[in-house]
Design an enzyme around this catalytic site. Sequence first.
Site, PDB file in Angstrom:
ATOM      1  N   ARG A 200       5.228  10.957  -2.469  1.00 19.44           N
ATOM      2  CA  ARG A 200       4.946  10.635  -1.073  1.00 19.44           C
ATOM      3  C   ARG A 200       6.228  10.740  -0.244  1.00 19.44           C
ATOM      4  NH1 ARG A 200       4.719   4.494   1.096  1.00 19.44           N
ATOM      5  NH2 ARG A 200       4.130   5.063   3.211  1.00 19.44           N
TER       6      ARG A 200
ATOM      7  N   ARG B 292      13.453   3.809  12.532  1.00 17.66           N
ATOM      8  CA  ARG B 292      12.251   4.649  12.531  1.00 17.66           C
ATOM      9  C   ARG B 292      11.395   4.388  13.781  1.00 17.66           C
ATOM     10  NH1 ARG B 292       9.482   4.605   6.871  1.00 17.66           N
ATOM     11  NH2 ARG B 292       8.390   6.332   7.902  1.00 17.66           N
TER      12      ARG B 292
ATOM     13  N   GLU C 271      12.741  -9.560   1.410  1.00 17.29           N
ATOM     14  CA  GLU C 271      11.959  -8.411   1.894  1.00 17.29           C
ATOM     15  C   GLU C 271      12.780  -7.141   1.661  1.00 17.29           C
ATOM     16  OE1 GLU C 271      11.218  -8.729   6.094  1.00 17.29           O
ATOM     17  OE2 GLU C 271      10.344  -6.723   6.241  1.00 17.29           O
TER      18      GLU C 271
ATOM     19  N   ALA D 224       3.194  -0.883   4.714  1.00 17.22           N
ATOM     20  CA  ALA D 224       2.620  -0.883   6.075  1.00 17.22           C
ATOM     21  C   ALA D 224       2.168  -2.282   6.513  1.00 17.22           C
ATOM     22  CB  ALA D 224       1.464   0.101   6.145  1.00 17.22           C
TER      23      ALA D 224
ATOM     24  N   ASN E 104       8.021  -5.695  -0.987  1.00 19.44           N
ATOM     25  CA  ASN E 104       7.985  -4.602  -0.027  1.00 19.44           C
ATOM     26  C   ASN E 104       6.530  -4.526   0.420  1.00 19.44           C
ATOM     27  OD1 ASN E 104       7.901  -2.288   1.452  1.00 19.44           O
ATOM     28  ND2 ASN E 104       9.027  -1.025  -0.033  1.00 19.44           N
TER      29      ASN E 104
ATOM     30  N   HIS F 265      12.809  -2.785   1.918  1.00 17.31           N
ATOM     31  CA  HIS F 265      12.220  -1.506   2.323  1.00 17.31           C
ATOM     32  C   HIS F 265      13.102  -0.388   1.818  1.00 17.31           C
ATOM     33  CE1 HIS F 265       9.317  -3.475   4.859  1.00 17.31           C
ATOM     34  NE2 HIS F 265      10.300  -4.265   5.263  1.00 17.31           N
TER      35      HIS F 265
ATOM     36  N   TYR G 270      11.403   8.332   0.967  1.00 19.85           N
ATOM     37  CA  TYR G 270      11.205   7.301  -0.057  1.00 19.85           C
ATOM     38  C   TYR G 270      11.753   7.647  -1.435  1.00 19.85           C
ATOM     39  CZ  TYR G 270       8.070   5.557   3.581  1.00 19.85           C
ATOM     40  OH  TYR G 270       7.554   5.091   4.778  1.00 19.85           O
TER      41      TYR G 270
ATOM     42  N   PRO H 151       0.792  -1.231   0.000  1.00 21.47           N
ATOM     43  CA  PRO H 151       0.000   0.000   0.000  1.00 21.47           C
ATOM     44  C   PRO H 151       0.822   1.277   0.000  1.00 21.47           C
ATOM     45  CG  PRO H 151      -0.094  -1.081   2.142  1.00 21.47           C
ATOM     46  CD  PRO H 151       0.555  -2.045   1.194  1.00 21.47           C
ATOM     47  N   ASN H 152       0.320   2.227  -0.756  1.00 13.81           N
ATOM     48  CA  ASN H 152       0.888   3.589  -0.862  1.00 13.81           C
ATOM     49  C   ASN H 152       2.179   3.656  -1.671  1.00 13.81           C
ATOM     50  OD1 ASN H 152      -1.151   4.903   0.769  1.00 13.81           O
ATOM     51  ND2 ASN H 152      -0.279   3.780   2.482  1.00 13.81           N
TER      52      ASN H 152
HETATM   53  C1  DQA Z   1       8.306   0.957   3.810  1.00  9.96           C
HETATM   54  C2  DQA Z   1       8.366   1.165   5.321  1.00  9.96           C
HETATM   55  C3  DQA Z   1       6.995   0.972   5.951  1.00  9.96           C
HETATM   56  O1  DQA Z   1       7.073   1.150   7.371  1.00  9.96           O
HETATM   57  C4  DQA Z   1       6.005   1.964   5.400  1.00  9.96           C
HETATM   58  O2  DQA Z   1       4.711   1.731   5.912  1.00  9.96           O
HETATM   59  C5  DQA Z   1       5.990   1.997   3.904  1.00  9.96           C
HETATM   60  C6  DQA Z   1       7.245   1.866   3.177  1.00  9.96           C
HETATM   61  C7  DQA Z   1       9.647   1.275   3.117  1.00  9.96           C
HETATM   62  O3  DQA Z   1       9.798   0.866   1.968  1.00  9.96           O
HETATM   63  O4  DQA Z   1      10.519   1.910   3.708  1.00  9.96           O
HETATM   64  O5  DQA Z   1       4.957   2.236   3.294  1.00  9.96           O
HETATM   65  O6  DQA Z   1       7.979  -0.386   3.548  1.00  9.96           O
END
Ligand code: DQA
Length: 143
Positions: free
Chosen positions: A17, A106, A97, A76, A73, A99, A22, A9-10
Amino acid sequence: MKVLFINGPNLNMLGEREEDLYGQLSLDDINSLIKEKADSINVEVEFYQSNEEGKIVSRIQSCSGTIDYIVINPAAFTHTSIAIRDALLAVKIGFIEVHLSNIFSREDFRQNSYVSSIALGVISGFGHQGYLMALDALDSLKK
Ligand code: DQA
């Protein structure tokens, strides 16, 4: 070798964003870089993004027999989704995985991942390069 890149998501909003965290590239920009690298090392890639947990679960389930590795990835959902963990366990496909940010530096709530303990490895904090590093890591496994 065929690798599916899944983004949660997002991440469809990358580039607009929280750019400080990011980066400035859109998801399409990142996927183009991944495709370019994949072509150069003879790896087939597919891309999937969804803002919905159930759709990600279904996409993982449909990987059986068609996908060799997953790079995910979960965004959230990393910190909340037992369902995504269970789907990854169910299909028994090795995954990395990724990120963009370093989740361990964080907020406390981002420091737990439901998928890290079953991943081949975790790459966190290298921005979009993390996806390319994951591809390199998988490529080195096949050698
Ligand atoms: C994320 C880190 C997550 O905590 C966050 O909710 C994201 C992006 C990252 O790529 O750093 O949406 O996965």
